[in-house]
Design an enzyme around this catalytic site. Structure first.
Site, mmCIF file in Angstrom:
data_model
loop_
_atom_site.group_PDB
_atom_site.id
_atom_site.type_symbol
_atom_site.label_atom_id
_atom_site.label_comp_id
_atom_site.label_asym_id
_atom_site.label_seq_id
_atom_site.Cartn_x
_atom_site.Cartn_y
_atom_site.Cartn_z
ATOM 1 C CE LYS A 116 -3.982 -2.005 2.364
ATOM 2 N NZ LYS A 116 -4.990 -2.418 1.433
ATOM 3 C CG ASN A 235 -13.089 -1.575 7.046
ATOM 4 O OD1 ASN A 235 -13.775 -0.615 6.730
ATOM 5 N ND2 ASN A 235 -12.335 -1.587 8.125
ATOM 6 C CD GLU A 288 -6.124 -2.550 -1.774
ATOM 7 O OE1 GLU A 288 -4.996 -3.009 -1.536
ATOM 8 O OE2 GLU A 288 -7.165 -3.090 -1.396
ATOM 9 C CG ASN A 290 -7.456 -5.256 -5.124
ATOM 10 O OD1 ASN A 290 -6.541 -5.233 -4.311
ATOM 11 N ND2 ASN A 290 -8.691 -4.947 -4.814
HETATM 12 P P1 ADP Z 1 -8.037 -3.884 2.123
HETATM 13 O O1 ADP Z 1 -6.902 -4.047 1.178
HETATM 14 O O2 ADP Z 1 -7.759 -4.493 3.474
HETATM 15 O O3 ADP Z 1 -9.353 -4.298 1.562
HETATM 16 P P2 ADP Z 1 -8.526 -1.075 1.539
HETATM 17 O O4 ADP Z 1 -7.455 -0.080 1.591
HETATM 18 O O5 ADP Z 1 -8.974 -1.535 0.197
HETATM 19 O O6 ADP Z 1 -8.123 -2.328 2.440
HETATM 20 O O7 ADP Z 1 -9.774 -0.517 2.341
HETATM 21 C C1 ADP Z 1 -10.914 -1.303 2.596
HETATM 22 C C2 ADP Z 1 -12.075 -0.422 3.005
HETATM 23 O O8 ADP Z 1 -11.741 0.358 4.160
HETATM 24 C C3 ADP Z 1 -12.477 0.600 1.971
HETATM 25 O O9 ADP Z 1 -13.384 0.081 1.041
HETATM 26 C C4 ADP Z 1 -13.120 1.680 2.827
HETATM 27 O O10 ADP Z 1 -14.429 1.304 3.167
HETATM 28 C C5 ADP Z 1 -12.284 1.666 4.077
HETATM 29 N N1 ADP Z 1 -11.181 2.662 4.016
HETATM 30 C C6 ADP Z 1 -9.894 2.434 3.687
HETATM 31 N N2 ADP Z 1 -9.162 3.564 3.752
HETATM 32 C C7 ADP Z 1 -9.993 4.554 4.125
HETATM 33 C C8 ADP Z 1 -9.834 5.959 4.382
HETATM 34 N N3 ADP Z 1 -8.670 6.587 4.263
HETATM 35 N N4 ADP Z 1 -10.924 6.657 4.749
HETATM 36 C C9 ADP Z 1 -12.130 6.041 4.892
HETATM 37 N N5 ADP Z 1 -12.329 4.738 4.688
HETATM 38 C C10 ADP Z 1 -11.290 3.980 4.308
#
Ligand code: ADP
Length: 672
Positions: A116, A235, A288, A290
């Site tokens: 990340k 999440n 991020e 994927n």
């Molecule tokens: P992972 O790789 O564990 O799935 P992500 O970075 O894709 O993590 O985040 C997953 C979820 O967490 C997002 O869809 C969102 O709902 C929440 N999220 C992540 N970062 C933020 C942020 N900076 N502000 C608000 N919500 C966030």
């Protein structure tokens, strides 16, 4: 094109990939662990190779075993699906030496996007908007607090190696930073073996919107529009859709252009997804990328008409993208609901068991409306503790969003699954939720709409009427059948009217039924019941033994699940699960005199909320505990669940020890 494809995965995604391979005339090889010997993907593939024990680390994650299986069967390509080896750059690198083609992006792109922090740096360089924050590893809690102060609260503390919503904490103030930093770090270490942490701004009322990109090995990259995945719990996504009801054409274009720029920056050459978080003012920030096929890819397939697995196979085989950006047209609206073996009533805890019944709704396309099911299970199959509890994805597509939602609601009502707890009723309730239907939500939707957790709704209004009408019609059919059997009703047609009471718990509804068979006219209420009389036409071809009653009530298409219970039926509709009995007036009068059976008092017991393994006990016999104290840790489906005391008390007896394997509702300990 390839001749033989090995699918290094299991469950619905393995089946999904096999389907396209077959359509393209490619032979397929499945791999399976001991737990999956009889799984659907094994059955569907042309060949199958066993790769070891149930634990993923010793089977689906063991690249040597998978490469050996490919060599043994002469596969010339491997599709990794999602999860497992799909984002491990070492896997395509190892494949290079063997000449077997990896169906996915080049390993450099995987590596660049796998982290990340690194991917955010790259995105910033490619002029992609990133969440404001600190682009570096945070060393300790002190530095974390300083950085958080600078960014401004709230902040999100995240694991750089994170995935699946793990290793993430929100902090609204300085005190919470120290705590969040420590817990993120330890969760990251135990989940990913990498405890690098970074901090970024927490975007409030965020919506999760992601762009599907597609590239080839000739430098072409296009995007296929967005998917919105804001309906999440812990999440993790539960419901996704394309297009997003929130984006306008301008924002979509801007997000698409940035995604293509980012993909080009890493020579992206397969299907991939650029995830963004979007705030209420339509500002969007890169989260991020994927570098694989996403669970929710079907919604994109339905609105674009493209097969993403086919596109990935073609790109991997070196073909040029046959579609240009201007050829991409988004048609209609698609919704995906993920069906999980989990209990929405118990905070979505995973559930396991045997699939006693698995009867999907009607699939296919009719009048411009499509219902698709991607599944990896079949009736009789086992949901084990070893893998992801997602068992299927139901997807609908229609010209308009609300049509796709209504279709999903009906399809969920008609989806009969038995054998373990699942989230169908929860999904069915969401489909009728106003905020969801209005497109007015953020990632906090579930927390806001179900603040005390999910409780199946009690029947009222139109739902109560529909259930009463179905129950009355079934009871009526059963009475008619009985009369026919005893030869009491031979001869000419008799106009038949039958007044009964339908009982849902304490709630009684007066019903009258007219007609010998479907269609029947059902009258509800009236006659001194305090309810105005309503009359509906009920029609169906349902017959005894069928688990789904499908038909029309007042002209509306309805699907209600029907399960026989003692003296009645269990009905399930729009998330309502109601045991229903139809009584004569005399029976109803007598019922009122029956003593009510009291539920056993379980308030002095700690029951195991899901099947799992006792990891540790935090208390001893005789110990006083306060509400919120940890009592016991139970592991289920790779997650450690801490069971806490609901109120103050004293532990009088402990009935389990670490290592014990418990069933749901097993007694763990007793309070004095
Ligand atoms: P992972 O790789 O564990 O799935 P992500 O970075 O894709 O993590 O985040 C997953 C979820 O967490 C997002 O869809 C969102 O709902 C929440 N999220 C992540 N970062 C933020 C942020 N900076 N502000 C608000 N919500 C966030």
């Amino acid at each position: 094109m390839f001749k033989k494809l090995l699918i290094a995965n299991r469950g619905e995604i393995a089946c999904r990939i096999i389907r396209t391979a077959k359509e393209l005339g490619i032979k397929t090889v499945a791999v399976y662990s001991d737990a999956d010997r009889d799984a659907l993907h094994v059955e569907m593939a042309d060949e199958a190779v066993g790769i070891g024990p149930a634990a993923a680390a010793q089977s689906y994650l063991d690249m040597n075993k998978i490469i050996a299986a490919a060599k043994e069967t002469g596969a010339d390509a491997i599709h990794p699906g999602y999860g497992f080896l799909s984002e491990n750059a070492a896997f395509p690198r190892a494949l290079k030496a063997t000449g077997i083609v990896f169906v996915g992006p080049n390993p450099k792109a995987i590596e660049a996007m796998g982290d990340k922090i690194e991917s955010k740096k790259l995105a910033a360089k490619a002029k992609v908007s990133t969440v404001p924050g600190h682009l570096g590893v945070v060393e300790d809690a002190e530095e974390a607090a300083k950085i958080a102060d600078d960014i401004g609260y709230p902040v999100m503390i995240k694991a750089s190696a994170g995935g699946g919503g793990k290793g993430m904490r929100i902090a609204y103030g300085r005190e919470e930073v120290a705590e969040g930093f420590a817990s993120s770090k330890s969760e990251a270490k135990s989940s990913f073996g990498d405890d690098r942490i970074f901090i970024e701004k927490y975007i409030e009322e965020p919506r999760h919107i992601e762009i599907q990109v597609l590239g080839d090995k000739h430098g072409n990259v296009i995007h296929l529009g967005e998917r919105e995945c804001s309906i999440q719990r812990r999440n993790q996504k539960v419901i996704e859709e394309a297009p997003s009801p929130f984006l306008n054409a301008k924002t979509r274009e801007a997000m698409g252009a940035e995604s293509v720029a980012l993909a080009k920056a890493v020579d992206y050459d397969s299907a991939g997804t650029v995830e963004f978080i979007v705030d209420k003012d339509s500002n969007f920030y890169f989260l991020e990328m994927n570098t694989r096929l996403q669970v929710e890819h079907p919604v994109t397939e339905l609105v674009t008409g493209l097969d993403l697995v086919e596109q990935m196979l073609k790109s991997a085989a070196g073909e040029k993208l046959a579609i240009r950006q201007k050829d991409v047209k988004l048609m209609g609206s698609a919704i995906e609901a993920r069906i999980y073996a989990e209990d929405p009533v118990r905070n979505f805890l995973p559930s396991t068991g045997r699939l006693v019944r698995f009867q999907p709704p009607k699939l296919g396309t009719e009048n411009g409306v499509t219902t698709r099911l991607d599944t990896g299970v079949e009736e009789g199959g086992e949901i084990s503790v070893y893998y992801d509890p997602m068992i299927a994805k139901l997807v609908t597509h229609a010209p308009k969003r609300l049509q796709a939602i209504d279709e999903m609601g009906r399809a969920l009502d008609a989806f009969a699954i038995e054998g373990f707890r699942h989230n169908i009723s929860f999904l069915a309730v969401v489909m009728r939720n106003k905020r969801w239907r209005d497109g007015n939500f953020s990632t906090k939707f579930i927390a806001e709409e179900f603040p005390d957790g999910f409780h199946p709704p009690v029947p009222k209004g139109a739902v109560r009427d529909a259930l009463a009408a179905v129950a009355a019609s079934i009871d009526h059919l059963s009475n008619m059948r009985r009369r026919m059997i005893t030869q009491q009703m031979q001869g000419e047609m008799v106009r038949f009217c039958d007044v009964r009471l339908v009982e849902f718990g304490e709630d009684l509804v007066r019903v009258g039924v007219e007609g010998r068979d479907y269609p029947m006219t059902v009258t509800l209420g009236g006659e001194g019941t305090g309810e105005r009389a309503r009359q509906v036409e009920v029609n169906s071809s349902w017959w005894f033994g069928e688990s789904v009653w499908e038909g029309t009530i007042g002209g509306e298409e309805v699907a209600v699940q029907v399960r026989p219970i003692l003296n009645g039926v269990m009905l399930q509709y729009q998330g309502v699960e109601a045991p229903v009995r139809v009584l004569t007036e005399r029976e109803a009068d007598l019922m009122a005199l029956m003593p009510i059976k009291e539920k056993p008092d379980t308030s002095k017991l700690l029951l195991c909320p899901m099947p799992g393994l006792v990891v540790s006990l935090a208390v001893t016999e005789g110990q006083d505990v306060a509400a919120g104290d940890a009592l016991c840790v139970v592991e289920a489906m790779k997650m450690e669940n801490v069971l806490k005391a609901e109120r103050d008390g004293k532990v009088s007896k402990i009935l389990v020890e670490p290592g014990d394997s418990l069933n749901v509702d097993a007694v763990i300990l007793e309070f004095a």
